[in-house]
Design a protein around this motif. Structure first.
Motif, PDB file in Angstrom:
ATOM      1  N   VAL A 258      11.610  52.018 -20.482  1.00 35.49           N
ATOM      2  CA  VAL A 258      11.259  53.398 -21.011  1.00 35.49           C
ATOM      3  C   VAL A 258      10.121  53.255 -21.992  1.00 35.49           C
ATOM      4  O   VAL A 258       9.334  54.117 -22.294  1.00 35.49           O
ATOM      5  N   GLU A 259      10.103  52.038 -23.001  1.00 36.88           N
ATOM      6  CA  GLU A 259       9.172  52.200 -24.002  1.00 36.88           C
ATOM      7  C   GLU A 259       7.638  51.868 -23.554  1.00 36.88           C
ATOM      8  O   GLU A 259       6.910  52.607 -24.085  1.00 36.88           O
ATOM      9  N   PRO A 260       7.332  51.150 -22.459  1.00 33.51           N
ATOM     10  CA  PRO A 260       5.995  51.442 -22.079  1.00 33.51           C
ATOM     11  C   PRO A 260       5.502  52.875 -21.571  1.00 33.51           C
ATOM     12  O   PRO A 260       4.325  53.223 -21.832  1.00 33.51           O
ATOM     13  N   GLU A 261       6.637  53.585 -21.021  1.00 29.56           N
ATOM     14  CA  GLU A 261       6.261  54.958 -20.536  1.00 29.56           C
ATOM     15  C   GLU A 261       6.171  55.923 -21.492  1.00 29.56           C
ATOM     16  O   GLU A 261       5.325  56.619 -21.727  1.00 29.56           O
ATOM     17  N   GLN A 262       7.442  55.830 -22.570  1.00 34.21           N
ATOM     18  CA  GLN A 262       7.237  56.892 -23.478  1.00 34.21           C
ATOM     19  C   GLN A 262       6.251  56.851 -24.831  1.00 34.21           C
ATOM     20  O   GLN A 262       5.716  57.614 -25.022  1.00 34.21           O
ATOM     21  N   ARG A 263       5.875  55.457 -24.916  1.00 31.88           N
ATOM     22  CA  ARG A 263       5.034  55.185 -26.100  1.00 31.88           C
ATOM     23  C   ARG A 263       3.672  54.945 -25.850  1.00 31.88           C
ATOM     24  O   ARG A 263       2.707  55.299 -26.579  1.00 31.88           O
ATOM     25  N   TYR A 264       3.388  54.379 -24.554  1.00 29.70           N
ATOM     26  CA  TYR A 264       1.972  53.887 -24.194  1.00 29.70           C
ATOM     27  C   TYR A 264       1.633  54.776 -23.002  1.00 29.70           C
ATOM     28  O   TYR A 264       0.287  54.865 -22.971  1.00 29.70           O
ATOM     29  N   GLN A 265       2.272  55.544 -22.280  1.00 25.18           N
ATOM     30  CA  GLN A 265       1.898  56.055 -21.096  1.00 25.18           C
ATOM     31  C   GLN A 265       1.936  57.701 -21.220  1.00 25.18           C
ATOM     32  O   GLN A 265       0.695  58.350 -20.904  1.00 25.18           O
ATOM     33  N   GLU A 266       2.776  58.413 -21.544  1.00 21.47           N
ATOM     34  CA  GLU A 266       3.339  59.578 -21.551  1.00 21.47           C
ATOM     35  C   GLU A 266       3.087  60.403 -22.774  1.00 21.47           C
ATOM     36  O   GLU A 266       2.862  61.418 -22.955  1.00 21.47           O
ATOM     37  N   GLY A 267       2.704  59.578 -23.784  1.00 25.08           N
ATOM     38  CA  GLY A 267       2.235  60.070 -25.246  1.00 25.08           C
ATOM     39  C   GLY A 267       3.420  60.902 -25.670  1.00 25.08           C
ATOM     40  O   GLY A 267       3.226  61.538 -26.758  1.00 25.08           O
ATOM     41  N   VAL A 268       4.656  60.318 -25.480  1.00 29.05           N
ATOM     42  CA  VAL A 268       5.945  61.104 -26.177  1.00 29.05           C
ATOM     43  C   VAL A 268       6.230  60.448 -27.853  1.00 29.05           C
ATOM     44  O   VAL A 268       6.731  61.173 -28.638  1.00 29.05           O
ATOM     45  N   TRP A 269       6.159  59.032 -27.641  1.00 35.12           N
ATOM     46  CA  TRP A 269       6.599  58.444 -28.856  1.00 35.12           C
ATOM     47  C   TRP A 269       5.630  57.941 -29.642  1.00 35.12           C
ATOM     48  O   TRP A 269       4.360  57.561 -28.950  1.00 35.12           O
ATOM     49  N   TYR A 270       5.627  57.977 -30.842  1.00 31.29           N
ATOM     50  CA  TYR A 270       4.687  57.255 -31.650  1.00 31.29           C
ATOM     51  C   TYR A 270       4.210  55.888 -31.184  1.00 31.29           C
ATOM     52  O   TYR A 270       5.231  55.277 -30.580  1.00 31.29           O
ATOM     53  N   PRO A 271       2.925  55.610 -30.866  1.00 32.58           N
ATOM     54  CA  PRO A 271       1.769  56.390 -31.470  1.00 32.58           C
ATOM     55  C   PRO A 271       1.241  57.569 -30.523  1.00 32.58           C
ATOM     56  O   PRO A 271      -0.048  57.701 -30.622  1.00 32.58           O
ATOM     57  N   LYS A 272       1.953  57.791 -29.628  1.00 33.80           N
ATOM     58  CA  LYS A 272       1.309  58.930 -28.358  1.00 33.80           C
ATOM     59  C   LYS A 272       0.255  58.499 -27.746  1.00 33.80           C
ATOM     60  O   LYS A 272      -0.756  59.228 -27.797  1.00 33.80           O
ATOM     61  N   LEU A 273       0.396  57.510 -27.071  1.00 37.05           N
ATOM     62  CA  LEU A 273      -0.708  56.899 -26.334  1.00 37.05           C
ATOM     63  C   LEU A 273      -0.787  57.383 -24.818  1.00 37.05           C
ATOM     64  O   LEU A 273       0.310  57.705 -24.303  1.00 37.05           O
ATOM     65  N   HIS A 274      -1.940  57.483 -24.291  1.00 40.94           N
ATOM     66  CA  HIS A 274      -2.030  57.830 -22.758  1.00 40.94           C
ATOM     67  C   HIS A 274      -2.783  56.770 -22.182  1.00 40.94           C
ATOM     68  O   HIS A 274      -3.856  56.966 -22.102  1.00 40.94           O
ATOM     69  N   ASP A 275      -2.167  55.831 -21.600  1.00 41.33           N
ATOM     70  CA  ASP A 275      -3.019  54.539 -21.124  1.00 41.33           C
ATOM     71  C   ASP A 275      -2.110  53.960 -20.035  1.00 41.33           C
ATOM     72  O   ASP A 275      -1.274  53.162 -20.514  1.00 41.33           O
ATOM     73  N   PHE A 276      -2.191  54.333 -18.775  1.00 44.49           N
ATOM     74  CA  PHE A 276      -1.305  53.553 -17.967  1.00 44.49           C
ATOM     75  C   PHE A 276      -1.667  52.039 -17.692  1.00 44.49           C
ATOM     76  O   PHE A 276      -0.624  51.550 -17.734  1.00 44.49           O
ATOM     77  N   GLY A 277      -2.669  51.608 -17.834  1.00 40.60           N
ATOM     78  CA  GLY A 277      -2.965  50.208 -17.770  1.00 40.60           C
ATOM     79  C   GLY A 277      -2.423  49.400 -19.087  1.00 40.60           C
ATOM     80  O   GLY A 277      -1.767  48.426 -19.031  1.00 40.60           O
ATOM     81  N   ARG A 278      -2.437  50.001 -20.386  1.00 43.24           N
ATOM     82  CA  ARG A 278      -1.793  49.343 -21.531  1.00 43.24           C
ATOM     83  C   ARG A 278      -0.229  49.439 -21.291  1.00 43.24           C
ATOM     84  O   ARG A 278       0.463  48.448 -21.873  1.00 43.24           O
ATOM     85  N   ALA A 279       0.193  50.567 -20.665  1.00 40.68           N
ATOM     86  CA  ALA A 279       1.719  50.369 -20.446  1.00 40.68           C
ATOM     87  C   ALA A 279       2.142  49.384 -19.709  1.00 40.68           C
ATOM     88  O   ALA A 279       3.160  48.682 -19.921  1.00 40.68           O
ATOM     89  N   ARG A 280       1.195  49.115 -18.593  1.00 35.06           N
ATOM     90  CA  ARG A 280       1.597  47.941 -17.789  1.00 35.06           C
ATOM     91  C   ARG A 280       1.676  46.609 -18.357  1.00 35.06           C
ATOM     92  O   ARG A 280       2.212  45.758 -18.112  1.00 35.06           O
ATOM     93  N   THR A 281       0.584  46.468 -19.453  1.00 41.52           N
ATOM     94  CA  THR A 281       0.509  44.998 -20.024  1.00 41.52           C
ATOM     95  C   THR A 281       1.748  44.907 -20.746  1.00 41.52           C
ATOM     96  O   THR A 281       2.340  43.933 -20.885  1.00 41.52           O
ATOM     97  N   VAL A 282       2.302  46.034 -21.540  1.00 36.30           N
ATOM     98  CA  VAL A 282       3.322  46.197 -22.464  1.00 36.30           C
ATOM     99  C   VAL A 282       4.686  45.641 -21.360  1.00 36.30           C
ATOM    100  O   VAL A 282       5.287  44.796 -21.984  1.00 36.30           O
ATOM    101  N   GLN A 283       4.873  46.359 -20.386  1.00 37.19           N
ATOM    102  CA  GLN A 283       5.906  46.149 -19.420  1.00 37.19           C
ATOM    103  C   GLN A 283       5.875  44.690 -18.943  1.00 37.19           C
ATOM    104  O   GLN A 283       6.835  43.877 -18.998  1.00 37.19           O
TER     105      GLN A 283
END
Length: 466
Positions: A169-194
């Motif tokens: 959830v955190e990679p998706e909400q925080r880094y991919q979908e821009g819902v949670w602080y800091p509201k990022l939209h980056d699929f690649g960074r989300a997968r790095t986090v995952q």
């Protein structure tokens, strides 16, 4: 006796988390975490401007809440240690934070409740996020240090440990979908986090095994992972492209974690496809050996809704990032309009059969399931109690699916309801109420049993669903 029953040794409990219940955000030596930071920087992002500060006042009311759980026939519950409360910024035990958790575990035993303890529930200390968060190996190593200290501190008190809650959830909400602080939209960074969370999980499991071998953790203790699983479906007559969408979305959200915790590696087909689309994970030479340590003793399944996908209309999203699926709107979907989530109990049965068939020997339990409803005060009856038959229907239907999965040979051992006592829920705050127990914000966080609590107490007593 009814047609649908649950085994005598099937346990019932409640699910909660430290950051959503404890409150006391600036007391007892606690340092700031991301929810505190977001609340301080932009309180308007939270429903009715209710930030992270109070939770549901659990630290002041824990004895009352434990007694409530026991009175409803529950024998277990899950919460989380807050990293930002247990450790100082220097990475040492905060004595006041440790004392609180020792007291909570003591009081739980006194109330007849087994406390399941999770180590991370989206609540990273802010200073670590500012140093790169889950994008940095340094923070992966800091988590392993935190886990090691927690096992050492509480190893004789806690029997059931979990490394992470919902690591998808955190990679998706925080880094991919821009819902949670800091509201990022980056699929690649989300997968790095995952990927880095996967390494952190494996290092946490390895720390647990070492602590148990050294006698610092009790011999009968178990380590697990809790994830939000969303069984993935598509249209009835799918195209090959629709099935490819199912493979990748189900692979990223579900198989990634199931393969890690049972086989100690990530699904190669998913990793290969990511690489082919330009999403390269930050793999180091020794990572395979680290991931191999990630095999757990059992699994918690959080289930709220399925995922329905179809082939994407384009292979890039509006941010120019890889897109593997579009949402498929199933014409027969029954929705919880308050939350915007489909109600589909069959998904819990399907997950159980997937575990039975593809991950043999993996014991699991429902670690979260629940129905959040807006404006529940409108359902208050003449005696002051909230009338919530919709919650009874929701839980009964999901437990029926569990009973059918067990009858079909799936090793599901118990059920934890999310939000047994209404709690603060991220940017939605108290917008959607989940509880069998009301928290009245206009009356000093007073607790009141909703009508559904009567039904729950009967089910925990009899294990009969019909």
């Amino acid at each position: 006796m009814g047609k649908h029953t649950l085994p005598e040794d099937f346990f019932f409990g409640a699910a909660m988390s430290g950051p959503q219940t404890e409150g006391a955000w600036r007391s007892g030596g606690k340092i700031e975490n991301l929810w505190d930071t977001w609340s301080n920087e932009d309180l308007g992002d939270f429903y009715n401007r209710v930030g992270s500060y109070a939770g549901n006042d659990f630290m002041a009311r824990y004895r009352e809440d434990l007694a409530l759980m026991a009175s409803l026939g529950l024998t277990t519950y899950r919460t989380s240690i807050q990293w930002s409360r247990l450790l100082t910024a220097e990475g040492e035990i905060n004595p006041e934070g440790a004392a609180w958790y020792h007291e909570l575990f003591r009081a739980s035993r006194e109330a007849g409740l087994e406390c399941f303890v999770n180590l991370y529930h989206f609540d990273m200390p802010t200073f670590l996020f500012r140093r790169g968060g889950w994008e940095r190996r340094e923070v992966v190593e800091a988590y392993a240090h935190y886990a090691e200290l927690a096992f050492r501190e509480f190893g004789q008190e806690v029997r059931y440990w979990f490394t992470f809650n919902e690591p998808t959830v955190e990679p998706e909400q925080r880094y991919q979908e821009g819902v949670w602080y800091p509201k990022l939209h980056d699929f690649g960074r989300a997968r790095t986090v995952q990927y880095h969370i996967s390494l952190a999980h494996a290092l946490g499991v390895a720390a647990f095994r070492r602590a148990q071998a050294a006698g610092e953790v009790r011999a009968d203790a178990k380590i697990g992972l809790i994830n939000a699983f969303t069984p993935t479906y598509t249209r009835e007559d799918p195209t090959p492209a629709d099935l490819e969408a199912v493979r990748m979305i189900g692979g990223i959200n579900n198989r990634w974690w199931l393969d890690l915790i049972t086989a100690g590696h990530l699904p190669e087909d998913v990793v290969d496809t990511l690489g082919a689309r330009g999403v390269n994970l930050p793999v180091r030479p020794d990572d395979d050996a680290i991931l191999a340590e990630g095999v757990v003793d059992w699994l918690g399944c959080n289930y709220y809704h399925p995922t329905r996908v179809q082939a994407p209309a384009s292979d890039r999203d509006e941010y120019g990032l890889p897109r593997f699926a579009d949402e498929y709107i199933w014409p027969e979907a029954r929705m919880n309009e308050s939350r915007g989530w489909e109600i589909y109990p069959q998904g819990l049965y399907d997950f159980g059969i997937d575990v039975r068939d593809n991950y043999p020997g993996l014991e699991w339990f429902v670690s979260e399931s629940g129905m959040g409803v807006m404006d529940e005060y409108k359902h208050r009856g003449e005696d002051g109690r909230i009338e919530d038959p919709y919650r009874v229907d929701f839980v009964r239907d999901h437990l029926v699916s569990v009973s059918e999965a067990i009858a079909a040979g799936s090793p599901c051992r118990g059920y934890h309801y999310w939000g047994l006592i209404d709690n603060w829920s991220w940017s939605n705050a108290f917008k959607n109420r989940y509880g069998f127990v009301e928290v009245d914000l206009m009356d000093g966080y007073r607790r009141r049993l909703k009508r559904s609590a009567d039904w729950l107490a009967e089910v925990t007593r009899t294990h009969v669903l019909d």
